[in-house]
Design a protein around this motif. Structure first.
Motif, short mmCIF file in Angstrom:
data_model
loop_
_atom_site.label_atom_id
_atom_site.label_comp_id
_atom_site.label_asym_id
_atom_site.label_seq_id
_atom_site.Cartn_x
_atom_site.Cartn_y
_atom_site.Cartn_z
N THR A 308 -33.61 85.01 -9.72
CA THR A 308 -35.05 84.98 -9.43
C THR A 308 -35.81 85.80 -10.47
OG1 THR A 308 -34.45 84.84 -7.11
CG2 THR A 308 -36.76 85.24 -7.60
N GLY A 384 -34.43 83.35 -1.18
CA GLY A 384 -33.16 84.08 -1.12
C GLY A 384 -32.33 83.75 0.09
N GLU A 385 -32.94 83.36 1.17
CA GLU A 385 -32.22 83.06 2.41
C GLU A 385 -33.20 82.33 3.32
OE1 GLU A 385 -31.80 86.55 4.95
OE2 GLU A 385 -33.07 87.63 3.56
N PRO A 386 -32.69 81.73 4.38
CA PRO A 386 -33.61 81.07 5.29
C PRO A 386 -34.58 82.10 5.86
CG PRO A 386 -31.32 80.46 5.78
CD PRO A 386 -31.27 81.58 4.78
N ASP A 408 -41.88 78.44 0.85
CA ASP A 408 -40.50 78.84 1.14
C ASP A 408 -39.63 78.07 0.15
OD1 ASP A 408 -37.93 79.21 2.10
OD2 ASP A 408 -38.33 78.39 4.09
N THR A 409 -39.17 78.77 -0.89
CA THR A 409 -38.53 78.10 -2.02
C THR A 409 -37.01 78.15 -1.92
OG1 THR A 409 -38.50 80.14 -3.34
CG2 THR A 409 -40.49 78.79 -3.48
N TRP A 411 -33.47 77.44 -3.60
CA TRP A 411 -32.76 77.16 -4.85
C TRP A 411 -31.57 78.09 -4.97
CZ3 TRP A 411 -33.71 80.36 -9.53
CH2 TRP A 411 -34.57 81.43 -9.30
N GLN A 412 -30.92 78.09 -6.10
CA GLN A 412 -29.68 78.85 -6.30
C GLN A 412 -29.57 79.31 -7.75
OE1 GLN A 412 -27.16 75.33 -5.36
NE2 GLN A 412 -26.53 76.51 -3.57
N THR A 413 -28.69 80.28 -7.99
CA THR A 413 -28.41 80.70 -9.37
C THR A 413 -28.07 79.47 -10.21
OG1 THR A 413 -27.52 82.76 -8.49
CG2 THR A 413 -26.97 82.24 -10.77
N ASP A 497 -24.58 74.55 0.76
CA ASP A 497 -25.45 74.82 1.90
C ASP A 497 -25.43 73.69 2.92
OD1 ASP A 497 -26.59 77.35 1.43
OD2 ASP A 497 -28.00 76.53 -0.03
N ARG A 512 -25.00 78.88 4.22
CA ARG A 512 -23.81 78.46 3.52
C ARG A 512 -22.80 77.83 4.48
NH1 ARG A 512 -24.47 78.81 -2.05
NH2 ARG A 512 -22.25 78.35 -1.98
N ARG A 523 -25.93 87.54 -2.68
CA ARG A 523 -24.84 86.61 -2.47
C ARG A 523 -23.51 87.30 -2.74
NH1 ARG A 523 -25.16 81.00 -5.67
NH2 ARG A 523 -22.94 80.51 -5.70
C1 WT7 Z 1 -28.22 80.72 -1.85
C2 WT7 Z 1 -28.33 80.92 -3.33
C3 WT7 Z 1 -32.60 81.25 -5.11
C4 WT7 Z 1 -32.56 82.48 -5.85
C5 WT7 Z 1 -32.05 83.65 -5.07
C6 WT7 Z 1 -30.71 83.43 -4.43
C7 WT7 Z 1 -29.71 80.74 -0.07
C8 WT7 Z 1 -31.91 80.75 -1.28
C9 WT7 Z 1 -33.27 79.98 0.24
C10 WT7 Z 1 -34.31 79.49 1.07
C11 WT7 Z 1 -32.72 79.08 2.73
C12 WT7 Z 1 -31.96 79.99 0.76
C13 WT7 Z 1 -28.90 79.46 -0.03
C14 WT7 Z 1 -28.45 79.29 -1.46
N1 WT7 Z 1 -31.15 80.49 -0.20
N2 WT7 Z 1 -33.20 80.46 -1.03
N3 WT7 Z 1 -35.60 79.46 0.66
N4 WT7 Z 1 -33.98 79.05 2.30
N5 WT7 Z 1 -31.69 79.54 2.00
O1 WT7 Z 1 -29.83 82.80 -5.33
O2 WT7 Z 1 -27.84 84.27 -5.06
O3 WT7 Z 1 -27.64 81.97 -6.06
O4 WT7 Z 1 -28.09 82.28 -3.61
O5 WT7 Z 1 -29.24 81.46 -1.21
O6 WT7 Z 1 -27.81 79.63 0.82
O7 WT7 Z 1 -27.29 78.52 -1.60
P1 WT7 Z 1 -28.31 82.85 -5.07
#
Ligand code: WT7
Length: 646
Positions: A308, A384-386, A408-409, A411-413, A497, A512, A523
């Protein structure tokens, strides 16, 4: 689940770059003809050599390749810095807010240019060349952004390691990508406490014989040891070099950075992102999702040690010529009003944070928020999470005074940028739902057999086709890339996810479905925590699962079997928590440890985590079939001795 719908307000529909009609038209166009769509969108950045090919992708595990704009050339730092010198040299690029509210700094684009060039020249003087890997272990200070952009300028590949990680975690990452240069600081500062970054680096380097250079930024002025020949002070080196540095010409598919992230098995993997596609995607999502317009003050509270921070503090905002705020501190120092005070102090318009921070601030009541103005705020974001509907509604009602939409965004690394999110002028929000996909993104819900599910449904979330910000490989282990993301559901990218899709086509990410934990938005792999525990001399075996935690989202529950003759004491419990903090990071410390004489295993020796998860969740009624266990009696024992919460 909340059923409330928050429609787009007329003001937002009128001001936003993307309104509902435009979202629908562009989304449809982006899937119908990706080449045309992305050829046009990629013009948002400056190319040294224009590309002729747009997309060259196959998700077939036997022939996996992902390439975007592959014959184009660019330099990412030129896009984030130099190209703004013409129109906005004196605009503030970075507002830095220190841990101590008395400390702040503003850096204009002109100053940023000089700083990045100087840093690049220091790296060159230390022998860094195009393609070399540079590890960055810095706190949230502007030098972190300078260092990243300096690497990009000379074509070095940066690997930022979060400043909360332990010496062992640094060492693992340095060795994995073979970096010979580390950039660190004397100390970090968070909530008034000092973090011994240089000392941690020195400790790590005992295990990294390949490192020849440590560049140390003086930040707190704390005492540190300097090893002659290896260690230099940044400010001393910077004084010797010019503030101008010719950028390298980089191919679109040349690596930009590696960022380590946890998976369900093994050591953290080096997620590799490349230059052209990543920058197009980071810049575009930053502009549209946050509706960033000239003059806006934008603040993302993440750390540059996470993706992020890469995409939405540094690369996306700076590519867009934005003013991006970088905060060194924590939400509750000197008081729990800090976030809101910073918003007032710098007149922040767009604020992007994590649900865990909101939940911990919510606990303090509305007072610390309401005593500040927050009139400058226009848009709020979550990542980052739900986000649970209760936290969403508090964010909306209290922080945003009911006036600001929330993006509410999700995404993932691995994805490099936002894939599912509302666009504030186009998509009505439902608290707890990441809503609809971004342009070019085609989510697919599948069952465990790989059958594609249509309409209102729930299952595992895959993405059907590539987008420019997608990771390209696991550094040094392409097979692991294929095995992790492309084997389970052939032809698709598997996110790891679970999700639900409602009758309106909205996505609700449920978390997850693999052995990855999300603790306070961080994570962690259960396997990593387990291997840290078994590295302790008294531990024979360990199994780690997540359980619901009010503030952290998920807490860490560890089942530990001791070596014969060892006694399960309260003291040992504390010692093990300290041990994991030291081995990995404070963020990985178990919340609860249950000493267990035996773990539930199948006859072939596989630990049945399903049962351990249920016990950790306090859900004993539904343990499922235990008849295949080698010794079914261990389950009753585990239930009887479940660690008390709290
Ligand atoms: C995991 C990715 C996205 C950058 C920060 C985390 C969870 C992330 C949300 C959201 C629900 C989310 C998922 C994903 N996650 N954003 N808005 N709603 N879950 O990056 O460390 O790669 O983690 O974070 O489970 O797979 P990350």
């Amino acid at each position: 689940m909340s059923n409330e719908v928050f429609p787009v307000s007329p003001e937002w529909a009128a001001r936003a770059i993307i309104d509902e009609a435009r979202y629908k038209a562009l989304y449809e166009a982006s899937l119908r003809d990706p080449d045309t769509f992305w050829r046009e969108e990629a013009q948002r950045i400056d190319w040294i050599k224009p590309f002729t090919k747009v997309k060259n992708v196959s998700f077939d595990p036997k022939n996996l390749h992902i390439k975007w704009f592959e014959d184009g050339a660019l330099n990412v730092s030129v896009n984030c810095v130099d190209r703004h010198l013409k129109d906005r040299p004196d605009q503030v690029a970075i507002i830095w807010e220190g841990d101590d509210p008395k400390n702040d700094r503003k850096i204009t684009y002109r100053e940023l240019h000089a700083e990045v060039c100087r840093f690049a020249n220091v790296l060159k003087a230390r022998g860094v060349k195009k393609g070399d890997r540079v590890t960055i272990y810095l706190p949230m200070i502007p030098e972190a952004a300078y260092a990243m952009l300096a690497c990009a300028r000379i074509g070095a590949v940066h690997s930022v390691v979060f400043a909360g990680f332990s010496p062992d975690s640094i060492a693992g990452r340095v060795v994995d990508c073979d970096s010979t240069v580390i950039i660190t600081a004397d100390e970090g500062l968070r909530g008034g406490r000092k973090i011994p970054l240089k000392a941690n680096t020195d400790e790590a380097l005992k295990k990294c014989p390949g490192v020849t250079s440590v560049i140390t930024v003086r930040h707190t002025g704390g005492d540190v040891a300097m090893q002659a020949g290896r260690d230099v002070w940044y400010h001393e080196e910077a004084a010797k070099v010019p503030a101008d540095c010719q950028p390298e010409v980089m191919n679109a598919e040349d690596p930009l950075f590696i960022l380590y992230t946890s998976g369900s098995t093994g050591k953290p993997k080096g997620v590799l992102h490349t230059s052209g596609g990543y920058l197009v995607y980071a810049s575009m999502t930053h502009q549209y999702v946050f509706d960033y317009q000239d003059g806006d003050i934008y603040w993302c509270t993440a750390d540059v040690g996470w993706v992020t921070g890469h995409s939405y503090i540094v690369y996306g905002p700076l590519a867009n010529g934005a003013t991006t705020l970088m905060f060194e501190g924590v939400p509750n120092y000197p008081s729990t009003s800090r976030f809101w005070e910073v918003i007032d102090k710098h007149q922040v318009n767009i604020f992007y944070t994590a649900p865990t921070a909101l939940r911990s601030l919510m606990r303090e009541g509305d007072g610390p928020v309401k005593k500040t103005s927050r009139k400058s705020l226009r848009l709020l974001g979550s990542v980052g999470e739900p986000i649970n509907p209760e936290a969403w509604l508090w964010y909306h009602r209290v922080v945003g005074d009911g006036r600001c939409p929330i993006v509410d965004t999700w995404w993932q690394t691995e994805t490099g940028g936002i894939l599912i999110s509302p666009l504030p002028g186009a998509i009505a929000q439902k608290p707890g739902s990441a809503t609809l996909p971004f342009f070019g993104v085609k989510p697919v819900v599948v069952d465990t057999e790989g059958k594609v599910l249509e309409g209102e449904t729930s299952g595992n979330l895959c993405i059907a086709d590539s987008w420019p910000g997608q990771m390209r490989t696991v550094y040094g282990d392409h097979q692991r890339f294929i095995d992790t993301y492309f084997i389970q559901y052939p032809g698709m990218y598997f996110t790891g996810d679970g999700c639900r899709r409602d009758a309106d086509g909205y996505y609700w990410i449920t978390g997850r479905v693999d052995d990855v934990l999300n603790v306070s938005g961080h994570r962690l792999g259960t396997a990593e925590v387990e291997s840290a525990l078994v590295a302790h001399a008294k531990v024979a075996e360990a199994a780690v699962v997540g359980y619901p935690h009010d503030i952290k989202g998920q807490g860490i529950y560890a089942y530990v079997t001791l070596n014969a003759g060892e006694q399960p004491t309260e003291e040992l419990r504390k010692e093990l928590v300290q041990w994991v903090r030291k081995e990995i990071s404070p963020i990985a410390a178990p919340d609860l440890i249950q000493f267990a004489p035996g773990l539930p295993k199948t006859r072939s020796g596989k630990i049945m985590r399903r049962i351990l998860r249920k016990i950790a969740e306090d859900d004993f009624s539904n343990l499922g079939d235990t008849s295949t266990l080698a010794d079914p009696t261990v389950v009753g024992d585990l239930v009887d001795n479940r660690q008390n919460k709290g």
